[in-house]
Design an enzyme around this catalytic site. Structure first.
Site, PDB file in Angstrom:
ATOM      1  N   HIS A 142      -3.625  -5.679   1.042  1.00  0.00           N
ATOM      2  CA  HIS A 142      -3.288  -6.035   2.417  1.00  0.00           C
ATOM      3  C   HIS A 142      -3.806  -7.438   2.732  1.00  0.00           C
ATOM      4  CE1 HIS A 142      -1.819  -2.218   4.005  1.00  0.00           C
ATOM      5  NE2 HIS A 142      -2.815  -1.595   3.420  1.00  0.00           N
ATOM      6  N   CYS A 147       0.835  -1.205   0.000  1.00  0.00           N
ATOM      7  CA  CYS A 147       0.000   0.000   0.000  1.00  0.00           C
ATOM      8  C   CYS A 147       0.869   1.255   0.000  1.00  0.00           C
ATOM      9  CB  CYS A 147      -0.968  -0.042   1.172  1.00  0.00           C
ATOM     10  SG  CYS A 147      -2.440   0.965   0.926  1.00  0.00           S
TER      11      CYS A 147
END
Length: 484
Positions: A427, A330
């Site tokens: 994630h 991310c």
């Protein structure tokens, strides 16, 4: 009719979240329909719900303990710090904007209504609602307009159990001091207390427990010994993340100032063959890492500057030149690219900054925030992966042509030409046992555990722990019917 009871603490990080999770699992095993609830939370470690909203990671764990899917009603107000004085405001799962702390404290228009709306909706499908407070009700400067502790307890007319942390020392003063500063209407809602994180012979605190009862008039619901397996459960607060000594495989993680969604580290830390080393500010990254993992960030450009201020950019480049592997997730993925462009200032001040340049990609901070659960598989080997996206911005460039994941039909991520640097917006990758095993095998190490099974076993052990050391029958008697 649903009943409800609230667990508040004498301060932050006294163990409220785990106690609620353990109680949820214990009462579910007794045959009750249990719903966890936290009116207001502050955390950058958010979980994604099936409907595409955000809640605190602790409430997602509590939902799992209650054998429910997480829902935005379980944490209707979530603050995600972006700076020392400002935070992104999430209401019932959706981003409402950013606010400075002062303006938020002065004006919480509509938030109590949203909180009560979510609370009553949850209660409609439950036998018991377990509510978690935030911080401490003794923060009298925050009492006006409070929706997290006694403000909510009074508005919803729910009883409160106050939890103190003996590990910090001064637990008698914590609990008796809270009694001393609360106003009468707040005191009237406290139904009992408990002492958490005791080490040693419990009988040695009998006198202290009885002194608290004498000074407050509140009954004791138990003195709870330290639960040593708490580290096996996903952490929510940066205060809870720790280096974890394991085996020869060393994963080094720079502790970014605005680190977010660091639950990616939990499955790695649980592996016996893996040592996860969290490096705080002021320390260089060790030179013997097998993998440098750059985690997510709530403020990518700010954390990139922070990373450089620590000299970690030099350490990461040196690690790479020595033949090491680097993974960015991310915000960490964005940091690995050549540049980050934020023309509208969604990440802070408008501007463009150079990244570390280990991936040939460029990121533009624009567009809608992506918040979604995802099903994916690796392009090399077709290994299934479940995860979630929660980010702003898009990344493009030549290394994206070497995407290493397929997320619901689209390529995702980027890999350097030599294969030693990779990044992704997804994630939760390492929660997949098969993926984690293959990833570690590529580094030359073996996976030894089933992570999700371990979380379930730990939740059951936590429930057993609370059944033994808390009076759960008394707690259930203290819970009051929810007023509609």
């Amino acid at each position: 009719m649903a009943r409800a009871i609230m667990i508040q603490g004498t301060g932050s990080n006294v163990g409220k979240s785990l106690i609620v999770a353990g109680l949820a699992r214990a009462f579910v095993r007794r045959g009750l329909r249990v719903a966890p609830f936290k009116p207001q939370n502050m955390s950058n470690n958010a979980a994604v719900t099936p409907e595409g909203g955000e809640i605190g990671r602790a409430q997602a764990l509590q939902a799992r303990a209650a054998m429910l899917a997480p829902h935005t009603d379980m944490n209707p107000v979530l603050l995600k710090p972006e700076s020392d004085t400002g935070a992104q405001l999430i209401v019932q799962g959706k981003r409402r904007g950013s606010q400075q702390a002062g303006s938020f404290m002065r004006d919480k228009s509509g938030l109590l209504e949203a909180v009560l709306d979510s609370f009553h909706r949850l209660a409609a499908g439950a036998d018991l609602v377990l509510i978690e407070g935030a911080g401490s009700p003794a923060e009298t400067n925050l009492r006006q307009n409070d929706i997290a502790n006694m403000g909510f307890a009074c508005a919803a007319d729910v009883p409160v159990v106050l939890v103190g942390d003996i590990h910090r020392g001064g637990v008698i003063a914590q609990i008796v001091g809270t009694h001393a500063v609360l106003e009468t209407q707040d005191l009237d809602h406290i139904a009992g207390f408990a002492v958490n994180r005791f080490r040693g012979d419990l009988s040695l605190f009998d006198g202290g427990r009885d002194d608290i009862v004498r000074r407050t008039g509140w009954p004791s619901l138990g003195v709870i010994p330290w639960f040593f397996d708490a580290w096996k459960l996903p952490a929510e607060d940066m205060m809870d993340i720790r280096s974890r000594k394991g085996g020869a495989c060393k994963v080094v993680v720079p502790q970014l100032e605005r680190m977010a969604n660091f639950d990616d580290l939990d499955p790695l830390a649980a592996e016996p063959n893996v040592t996860v080393e969290i490096i705080p500010a002021g320390r260089p990254l060790p030179g013997d890492a097998d993998l440098v993992l750059i985690p997510g960030s709530k403020s990518t450009i700010g954390d990139l500057a922070y990373l450089r201020a620590q000299g970690w950019d030099i350490d990461i480049l040196a690690h790479y030149r020595r033949g090491g592997h680097v993974l960015g997730l991310c915000g960490g993925y964005q940091i690995l690219g050549k540049e980050i462009d934020d023309p509208e200032g969604v990440d802070g001040k408008p501007g463009k900054v150079a990244g570390l340049g280990l991936l040939d990609i460029s990121t533009t901070m624009a567009g809608e925030k992506k918040v979604a659960l995802r099903q994916a598989h690796t392009i090399d080997g077709n290994v299934p992966v479940s995860g979630y996206e929660i980010h702003m911005g898009r990344s493009e460039g030549p290394d994206c042509a070497r995407a290493w994941l397929n997320v619901e039909g689209r390529p995702e991520g980027a890999v350097s030409a030599d294969g030693r640097v990779r990044g992704s917006y997804l994630h939760g990758l390492f929660s997949s046992d098969t993926f984690r095993a293959k990833f570690l095998a590529n580094l030359g190490f073996e996976s030894c555990i089933g992570y999700e099974d371990g979380v379930e076993a730990t939740l059951d052990d936590l429930a057993d722990h609370l059944e033994r050391y808390m009076d759960l029958d008394q707690l259930l008697e203290l819970a009051k019917p929810v007023k509609t």
